[in-house]
Design a protein around this motif. Structure first.
Motif, PDB file in Angstrom:
ATOM      1  N   SER A 197       0.900  -1.099   0.039  1.00 41.99           N
ATOM      2  CA  SER A 197      -0.094   0.037  -0.088  1.00 41.99           C
ATOM      3  C   SER A 197       0.996   1.187  -0.095  1.00 41.99           C
ATOM      4  O   SER A 197       1.939   1.102   0.346  1.00 41.99           O
ATOM      5  CB  SER A 197      -0.917  -0.085   1.231  1.00 41.99           C
ATOM      6  OG  SER A 197      -1.654   1.402   1.427  1.00 41.99           O
ATOM      7  N   ASP A 211      -7.937  -7.609   6.149  1.00 41.48           N
ATOM      8  CA  ASP A 211      -9.042  -6.900   5.283  1.00 41.48           C
ATOM      9  C   ASP A 211      -8.204  -5.824   4.577  1.00 41.48           C
ATOM     10  O   ASP A 211      -8.664  -5.603   3.433  1.00 41.48           O
ATOM     11  CB  ASP A 211      -9.976  -6.313   6.198  1.00 41.48           C
ATOM     12  CG  ASP A 211     -10.920  -7.486   6.536  1.00 41.48           C
ATOM     13  OD1 ASP A 211     -10.930  -8.380   6.389  1.00 41.48           O
ATOM     14  OD2 ASP A 211     -11.814  -6.964   7.410  1.00 41.48           O
ATOM     15  N   GLU A 254      -6.215  -7.583   1.729  1.00 44.66           N
ATOM     16  CA  GLU A 254      -7.151  -7.816   0.637  1.00 44.66           C
ATOM     17  C   GLU A 254      -7.613  -6.834  -0.185  1.00 44.66           C
ATOM     18  O   GLU A 254      -7.529  -7.046  -1.413  1.00 44.66           O
ATOM     19  CB  GLU A 254      -8.158  -8.823   1.338  1.00 44.66           C
ATOM     20  CG  GLU A 254      -9.110  -9.399   0.256  1.00 44.66           C
ATOM     21  CD  GLU A 254     -10.138 -10.331   1.048  1.00 44.66           C
ATOM     22  OE1 GLU A 254     -10.696 -11.060   0.280  1.00 44.66           O
ATOM     23  OE2 GLU A 254     -10.222 -10.244   2.141  1.00 44.66           O
ATOM     24  N   SER A 255      -7.872  -5.863   0.655  1.00 46.49           N
ATOM     25  CA  SER A 255      -8.326  -4.681  -0.290  1.00 46.49           C
ATOM     26  C   SER A 255      -7.317  -4.156  -1.297  1.00 46.49           C
ATOM     27  O   SER A 255      -7.558  -3.782  -2.291  1.00 46.49           O
ATOM     28  CB  SER A 255      -8.798  -3.539   0.777  1.00 46.49           C
ATOM     29  OG  SER A 255      -9.056  -2.307  -0.082  1.00 46.49           O
ATOM     30  N   CYS A 256      -5.962  -4.160  -0.613  1.00 46.32           N
ATOM     31  CA  CYS A 256      -4.985  -3.631  -1.538  1.00 46.32           C
ATOM     32  C   CYS A 256      -4.710  -4.528  -2.906  1.00 46.32           C
ATOM     33  O   CYS A 256      -4.449  -4.033  -3.813  1.00 46.32           O
ATOM     34  CB  CYS A 256      -3.597  -3.558  -0.781  1.00 46.32           C
ATOM     35  SG  CYS A 256      -3.732  -2.264   0.595  1.00 46.32           S
ATOM     36  N   GLU A 257      -4.871  -5.808  -2.784  1.00 42.33           N
ATOM     37  CA  GLU A 257      -4.737  -6.707  -3.709  1.00 42.33           C
ATOM     38  C   GLU A 257      -5.885  -6.721  -4.751  1.00 42.33           C
ATOM     39  O   GLU A 257      -5.751  -6.835  -6.026  1.00 42.33           O
ATOM     40  CB  GLU A 257      -4.580  -7.965  -3.007  1.00 42.33           C
ATOM     41  CG  GLU A 257      -3.216  -8.629  -2.628  1.00 42.33           C
ATOM     42  CD  GLU A 257      -2.861  -9.808  -2.113  1.00 42.33           C
ATOM     43  OE1 GLU A 257      -3.884 -10.728  -2.442  1.00 42.33           O
ATOM     44  OE2 GLU A 257      -1.709 -10.343  -1.645  1.00 42.33           O
ATOM     45  N   GLN A 258      -7.200  -6.345  -4.231  1.00 36.90           N
ATOM     46  CA  GLN A 258      -8.277  -6.524  -5.050  1.00 36.90           C
ATOM     47  C   GLN A 258      -8.304  -5.113  -5.999  1.00 36.90           C
ATOM     48  O   GLN A 258      -8.944  -5.429  -7.143  1.00 36.90           O
ATOM     49  CB  GLN A 258      -9.449  -6.538  -4.162  1.00 36.90           C
ATOM     50  CG  GLN A 258      -9.861  -7.740  -3.457  1.00 36.90           C
ATOM     51  CD  GLN A 258     -11.194  -7.590  -2.525  1.00 36.90           C
ATOM     52  OE1 GLN A 258     -11.376  -6.548  -2.425  1.00 36.90           O
ATOM     53  NE2 GLN A 258     -11.756  -8.875  -2.288  1.00 36.90           N
ATOM     54  N   HIS A 259      -7.589  -4.216  -5.405  1.00 36.06           N
ATOM     55  CA  HIS A 259      -7.508  -2.856  -6.420  1.00 36.06           C
ATOM     56  C   HIS A 259      -6.482  -2.854  -7.217  1.00 36.06           C
ATOM     57  O   HIS A 259      -6.516  -1.899  -8.070  1.00 36.06           O
ATOM     58  CB  HIS A 259      -7.570  -1.733  -5.333  1.00 36.06           C
ATOM     59  CG  HIS A 259      -8.934  -1.442  -4.757  1.00 36.06           C
ATOM     60  ND1 HIS A 259      -9.287  -2.222  -3.475  1.00 36.06           N
ATOM     61  CD2 HIS A 259     -10.151  -0.964  -4.988  1.00 36.06           C
ATOM     62  CE1 HIS A 259     -10.452  -1.781  -3.166  1.00 36.06           C
ATOM     63  NE2 HIS A 259     -11.039  -1.044  -4.103  1.00 36.06           N
ATOM     64  N   HIS A 260      -5.525  -3.763  -7.434  1.00 41.14           N
ATOM     65  CA  HIS A 260      -4.505  -3.777  -8.367  1.00 41.14           C
ATOM     66  C   HIS A 260      -4.260  -5.059  -8.941  1.00 41.14           C
ATOM     67  O   HIS A 260      -4.688  -6.213  -8.480  1.00 41.14           O
ATOM     68  CB  HIS A 260      -3.399  -3.620  -7.612  1.00 41.14           C
ATOM     69  CG  HIS A 260      -3.469  -2.085  -6.880  1.00 41.14           C
ATOM     70  ND1 HIS A 260      -2.955  -1.046  -7.862  1.00 41.14           N
ATOM     71  CD2 HIS A 260      -3.434  -1.948  -5.385  1.00 41.14           C
ATOM     72  CE1 HIS A 260      -3.384  -0.071  -6.663  1.00 41.14           C
ATOM     73  NE2 HIS A 260      -3.578  -0.425  -5.346  1.00 41.14           N
ATOM     74  N   GLN A 261      -3.670  -5.029 -10.209  1.00 43.89           N
ATOM     75  CA  GLN A 261      -3.270  -6.513 -10.925  1.00 43.89           C
ATOM     76  C   GLN A 261      -1.926  -6.973 -10.137  1.00 43.89           C
ATOM     77  O   GLN A 261      -0.714  -6.472 -10.572  1.00 43.89           O
ATOM     78  CB  GLN A 261      -2.986  -6.005 -12.172  1.00 43.89           C
ATOM     79  CG  GLN A 261      -4.464  -5.593 -13.247  1.00 43.89           C
ATOM     80  CD  GLN A 261      -5.229  -6.946 -13.100  1.00 43.89           C
ATOM     81  OE1 GLN A 261      -4.977  -8.139 -13.214  1.00 43.89           O
ATOM     82  NE2 GLN A 261      -6.773  -6.675 -13.215  1.00 43.89           N
ATOM     83  N   ARG A 306      -1.235 -13.913  -5.614  1.00 39.65           N
ATOM     84  CA  ARG A 306      -2.038 -13.398  -4.466  1.00 39.65           C
ATOM     85  C   ARG A 306      -1.682 -14.359  -3.106  1.00 39.65           C
ATOM     86  O   ARG A 306      -1.316 -15.392  -3.487  1.00 39.65           O
ATOM     87  CB  ARG A 306      -3.339 -13.618  -4.923  1.00 39.65           C
ATOM     88  CG  ARG A 306      -3.880 -12.573  -5.879  1.00 39.65           C
ATOM     89  CD  ARG A 306      -5.438 -12.401  -6.159  1.00 39.65           C
ATOM     90  NE  ARG A 306      -5.806 -11.767  -7.023  1.00 39.65           N
ATOM     91  CZ  ARG A 306      -6.085 -10.426  -7.044  1.00 39.65           C
ATOM     92  NH1 ARG A 306      -5.924  -9.895  -5.656  1.00 39.65           N
ATOM     93  NH2 ARG A 306      -6.287  -9.589  -7.958  1.00 39.65           N
TER      94      ARG A 306
END
Length: 305
Positions: free
Chosen positions: A207, A242, A245-252, A256
């Motif tokens: 992040s 959380d 997970e949020s950081c991974e969901q918003h980026h390619q 994972r």
């Protein structure tokens, strides 16, 4: 309703004692890493499954002086009350009879009143890095660094058995050697403290610093980049997971991480098997608590190229 002010112009008019207490409140409680972590030894990696973080940048920044030490002379003086770098004449010095490795860090800031100490070293490091075999054990070295009043030592579970992991069972194949020359020294070192945190997982939060600092999970000012959370604190762990997970969901991202929260009873059972197999009994189990390490990386090294 107006938004709160971001500054406090009357601060210089406060009594000195109150200003100093405010500066102290801003100081981070960090995990002081005694040695450098290597991704290939922290994670089970190969050509098809590379590590999702290089780790060392986080360790480097986490070893800088706290942010408030750079605000003014007054704040710097407060930071230096209990924090410092190791004196130059002691850096990289091998002390006779004491364990030493090329991975040891002597260039990191440490606040003796606030920081806990952590050892990254596991037996996997012995293949690639020099260490003084027979001149003390790594756990002896760690125990000497632990504050006698705080009891704040922590280590990787893989130090005791390199095969420790999510699938570790009572009958798992072990690379632990009962005739290890450091076995007795390690056991004695572990007995020196009434409480140890044993890191069973390492999670990296990728992040930007501003967003991470706003959560308060990495210190008041975001300058405490390494955290170890006791597995019994399920609510706190969920907050970190959380965020990751949020950081991974918003980026390619290239790879994972497994961000599932493991039931406490399961990780405690694996730790019980680990202690019993490597120490020969459960005598030390009451002093060991499982924990998860969370590392903040601002380099975006997990992004897909």
């Amino acid at each position: 309703m107006s938004s709160p002010q971001a500054d406090f112009p009357l601060f210089p008019q406060l009594p000195l004692e109150l200003r100093e207490e405010i500066w102290r409140f801003c100081l981070p409680n960090r995990v002081h890493e005694l040695d450098r972590p290597l991704a290939e030894n922290v994670y089970d990696v190969d050509e098809d499954h590379p590590a999702w973080c290089h780790l060392q940048r986080t360790s480097l920044v986490n070893g800088y002086p706290p942010l408030i030490s750079r605000v003014c002379r007054e704040s710097r003086a407060v930071a230096h009350e209990t924090g410092r770098f190791l004196p130059l004449d002691q850096q990289d010095r091998i002390v006779e009879g004491e364990w030493y490795s090329d991975t040891l860090r002597h260039d990191a800031w440490r606040d003796a009143a606030r920081d806990s100490v952590y050892l990254n070293w596991t037996r996997a490091y012995e293949v690639d890095f020099y260490y003084t075999e027979g001149d003390g054990s790594p756990l002896e070295y760690l125990a000497k660094q632990v504050s006698p009043t705080k009891g704040d030592g922590s280590m990787m579970a893989q130090y005791l058995d390199a095969n420790f992991g999510p699938d570790y069972t009572e009958v798992s194949t072990s690379v632990y050697h009962p005739q290890d020359p450091n076995k007795e020294r390690d056991s004695e070192a572990l007995k020196q403290q009434s409480s140890w945190l044993v890191v069973t997982r390492v999670i990296v939060v990728h992040s930007d610093l501003q967003s991470a600092a706003a959560t308060g999970l990495f210190g008041l000012l975001g300058d405490s980049l390494v955290q170890i959370v006791d597995c019994s604190n399920a609510t706190r762990i969920r907050q970190y997971l959380d965020l990751a997970e949020s950081c991974e969901q918003h980026h390619q991202v290239a790879i994972r991480q497994n961000l599932q929260q493991e039931p406490l009873n399961e990780v405690e059972q694996r730790l019980k098997w680990l202690v019993k197999r490597t120490q020969g009994s459960e005598e030390l189990l009451s002093a060991m608590r499982p924990g998860i390490m969370f590392r903040l990386c601002t380099q975006q090294c997990d992004r897909r190229v």
